[in-house]
Design an enzyme around this catalytic site. Structure first.
Site, PDB file in Angstrom:
ATOM      1  N   CYS A 325       0.753  -1.363   0.178  1.00 51.75           N
ATOM      2  CA  CYS A 325       0.165   0.019  -0.023  1.00 51.75           C
ATOM      3  C   CYS A 325       0.999   1.130  -0.069  1.00 51.75           C
ATOM      4  O   CYS A 325       1.391   1.589  -1.096  1.00 51.75           O
ATOM      5  CB  CYS A 325      -0.874   0.070   1.232  1.00 51.75           C
ATOM      6  SG  CYS A 325      -2.357   1.155   1.097  1.00 51.75           S
ATOM      7  N   HIS A 423      -3.753  -5.359   1.022  1.00 50.66           N
ATOM      8  CA  HIS A 423      -3.559  -5.782   2.666  1.00 50.66           C
ATOM      9  C   HIS A 423      -3.522  -7.201   2.884  1.00 50.66           C
ATOM     10  O   HIS A 423      -4.819  -7.615   2.156  1.00 50.66           O
ATOM     11  CB  HIS A 423      -4.308  -4.746   3.614  1.00 50.66           C
ATOM     12  CG  HIS A 423      -3.728  -3.367   3.548  1.00 50.66           C
ATOM     13  ND1 HIS A 423      -2.726  -2.996   4.061  1.00 50.66           N
ATOM     14  CD2 HIS A 423      -4.306  -2.257   3.123  1.00 50.66           C
ATOM     15  CE1 HIS A 423      -2.490  -1.519   4.042  1.00 50.66           C
ATOM     16  NE2 HIS A 423      -3.544  -1.196   3.178  1.00 50.66           N
TER      17      HIS A 423
END
Length: 479
Positions: A325, A423
């Protein structure tokens, strides 16, 4: 409602345990936290964002996580500011002083979510935030006793004896409550006790006599217990010289979703070192750059710590780097924030290891995804979730392909660096062996993270059933 004397007293874990205890008995139960301040969050099936703790509590209850379980989520951007998320959607950025008045606006949404849960479930187990004794935050409180008074709920207070000062914590917390709030407290729970319980009994008797409140139970310290933390990083489970894979992760000021690495921490063949300020990213096989709520600011912090130099040296010696991310964004060529989404408008040069560029956008991506990860020609299934404001442009090969056909992430031409927005990337059992193969380390054990999570939930639920007076909490259920 479970409230605590401090942050990290055990509120989240106790709520998860109580949810599992009730679910085992066929009770329709849901968790609820009116207000959560955390940078660990998850995406619900209805496309909203809630704290990771409530996500895990929903799993413990055997139900699908929903935004109503955490109607207010605060994600700190700075020491004085946070993004405010209401019923799963980001609505504003506010400083601490502004939020005090904003809580009056948020309360109706909190009560609305709570009432919906009440209408769908037989029991709702509520988690407080921090401590109800934070007298500076009591005005318009929606997180602890302010909510308990509005919703007319009984309260138990939990304290962690392993930190020390447990009797002062419990006695002092009760003393700082108003008279009506004190009447709401039906008892205390002492968490993480190790040793001979008979040595604690004089203190328990003193506490009960001084406060007029019963100690509902003393929960034991569970060695090796691992259930993801709400926000704090757990530094335990270092395996040292016996590990096959040594991982270094820089602890950025606004690190987010560090629960991504819980499966690595619990893996018997992996040693994880969370490197704080003043420590180097050295003596490792793999560096992972984590997510961040303030990517440009955290990238500047990374450079101030000299970690960019550590990464350069690590790659020169043949090491590997992964970015998740915000970490993926940092590995690119540039990060621009023209709208001031996370900080002052501007552009920061990235570390330059991936041929991608990122622009922060006003609309946040919130989605659960499934797909495949391909490294060195081998492919394994993956699943996880995306939470990011960035739109990343890439013209290079993507190691991740989602089931909807969309690519994700990038991998360097030298095959030493890759990044992804996903994630939970490491959670599927096949992923860690794939990564060690990509690194040339060889075979490692396959670990079922979801089953380990289930085992941890059941373990704490067993302890609660054995050591907590559940009849006082639910006298009609026949515990």
């Amino acid at each position: 409602m479970v409230q605590g004397t401090t942050s990290d007293a055990g509120k989240s874990v106790l709520v998860a345990a109580l949810c599992r205890v009730l679910a085992r008995r066929g009770v329709k139960v849901a968790p609820f936290k009116p207000q959560n301040m955390a940078l660990n969050s998850a995406v619900t099936a209805d496309g909203g964002e809630i704290g990771r703790a409530q996500y895990v509590q929903a799993i413990a209850a055997g139900i699908s996580p929903h935004v109503d379980m955490n109607p207010v989520l605060l994600k700190p951007c700075t020491d004085t500011g946070a993004q405010v998320i209401i019923q799963g959607k980001a609505v504003a950025d506010m400083n601490a002083i502004g939020y005090q008045s904003y809580k009056q606006f948020a309360l109706p949404y909190v009560l609305e979510s709570f009432e919906r849960l009440q209408s769908h479930f037989e029991t709702v187990v509520i988690e407080g935030a921090g401590s109800p004794a934070e007298v500076n935050l009591r005005e318009n409180d929606i997180a602890n006793m302010g909510f308990a008074e509005c919703a007319d709920t009984p309260v138990i207070i939990i304290a962690d004896i392993d930190k020390g000062g447990v009797f002062a914590h419990l006695y002092g917390t009760l003393a700082l409550l108003s008279e009506s709030e004190q009447q709401r407290v039906i008892g205390f729970v002492i968490n993480r006790f190790r040793g001979d319980l008979s040595l604690l009994e004089p203190g328990l008797k003193w506490l009960e006599e001084k406060t007029g409140k019963p100690v509902l139970g003393v929960l034991p310290y569970l060695h090796g217990f691992d259930l993801e933390a709400e926000d704090a990083i757990n530094p335990e489970q270092v395996k040292g010289e016996h590990a096959k894979l040594n991982v270094a992760i820089p602890v950025l000021p606004r690190i987010s979703n560090h629960t991504d690495f819980d499966v690595l921490r619990s893996h018997p063949d992996v040693n994880v070192n969370f490197a704080g300020p003043g420590h180097s990213l050295s003596n490792c096989d793999l560096i992972i750059l984590p997510g961040s709520k303030a990517v440009r600011a955290d990238l500047e912090f990374l450079r101030q710590q000299g970690w960019d130099t550590d990464i350069k040296r690590h790659l020169r010696y043949g090491g590997k780097v992964i970015g998740i991310c915000g970490g993926y964004q940092m590995l690119g060529e540039s990060i621009s924030d023209p709208h001031g989404i996370e900080s002052e408008p501007g552009t920061s040069a990235g570390l330059g290891y991936l041929p991608v560029s990122t622009e922060l956008a006003k609309n946040k991506t919130l989605t659960n995804m499934q797909g495949t990860l391909t490294l060195n020609g081998a492919t394994v299934p993956i699943s996880g979730y995306e939470i990011h404001a960035g739109v990343t442009t890439s013209n290079t090969h993507s190691p991740v392909t989602f089931t909807n056909g969309l690519p994700d992430g990038a991998i360097s031409e030298c095959n030493q660096v890759f990044g992804s927005y996903l994630h939970g990337l490491f959670d599927q059992p096949e992923v860690i062996p794939l990564i060690t193969n990509w690194m040339g380390i060889g075979e490692v054990k396959t670990v079922d993270h979801k089953q380990n999570q289930e085992n941890a939930i059941n373990r704490i639920a067993d302890a609660v059933e054995e050591h907590l007076d559940l009849n006082t909490l639910w006298p009609t259920m026949g515990f």
